[in-house]
Design an enzyme around this catalytic site. Sequence first.
Site, PDB file in Angstrom:
ATOM      1  N   SER A  56       0.741  -1.257  -0.048  1.00  0.00           N
ATOM      2  CA  SER A  56      -0.197  -0.006  -0.106  1.00  0.00           C
ATOM      3  C   SER A  56       0.770   1.105   0.022  1.00  0.00           C
ATOM      4  O   SER A  56       2.025   1.157   0.436  1.00  0.00           O
ATOM      5  CB  SER A  56      -0.909   0.081   1.118  1.00  0.00           C
ATOM      6  OG  SER A  56      -1.583   1.066   1.508  1.00  0.00           O
ATOM      7  N   TYR A  69      -1.654  -0.699  10.381  1.00  0.00           N
ATOM      8  CA  TYR A  69      -1.948  -1.107   8.943  1.00  0.00           C
ATOM      9  C   TYR A  69      -0.642  -0.530   8.253  1.00  0.00           C
ATOM     10  O   TYR A  69      -0.180  -1.177   7.572  1.00  0.00           O
ATOM     11  CB  TYR A  69      -3.082  -0.171   8.388  1.00  0.00           C
ATOM     12  CG  TYR A  69      -3.341  -0.487   6.801  1.00  0.00           C
ATOM     13  CD1 TYR A  69      -3.740  -1.467   6.382  1.00  0.00           C
ATOM     14  CD2 TYR A  69      -2.776   0.521   6.227  1.00  0.00           C
ATOM     15  CE1 TYR A  69      -4.027  -1.788   5.147  1.00  0.00           C
ATOM     16  CE2 TYR A  69      -2.971   0.219   4.529  1.00  0.00           C
ATOM     17  CZ  TYR A  69      -3.525  -0.886   4.028  1.00  0.00           C
ATOM     18  OH  TYR A  69      -3.756  -1.187   2.912  1.00  0.00           O
TER      19      TYR A  69
END
Length: 166
Positions: A56, A69
């Site tokens: 990501s 995350y």
Amino acid sequence: GLVNNAGMNIRSKALDVTEDEWETIQQTNLKSAFFFAQEIGKRMQETGGSILNIASVAGHVALRTGVVYATTKAAMIQMTKVLALEWGPRNIRVNAIGPWYFKTPLTEPLLKDPTYLQEIVDVTPLGRVGELEELVGPAVFLSSASARYVTGQTLYVDGGMTIKGF
């Protein structure tokens, strides 16, 4: 080949993260990816092959996605590099894709908020959220023989978000 695509998030502020949240996100986003890569890596030792990790942009730049995350995605990017270094002599290529916002069931609730959506668009030079089919080409390329001299790389599929300046 292998595509490590499992991922999830619990959007807690750093001071509110529980140990259970930490474990759940780490297990889903990072531990599973490593052990799948390890298992397929064992099988590719003689034949070579390709592993593609879905990371990501949150592993590259600081975002409001939450520290846990972001930590998993940054670790996945580094894991990609180290596995590529270690397994390159066996002709096993390991690369990653770092997406920004795409229309998915997980992002749908966030993208329904017009203010939040506008903030995303404002920091994305291409001025929009990505469509899932726009991940196909990069994934196919990195997994194919066309990328046989590409390893240890993260390709940011982000509409230019990670390069936006003033």
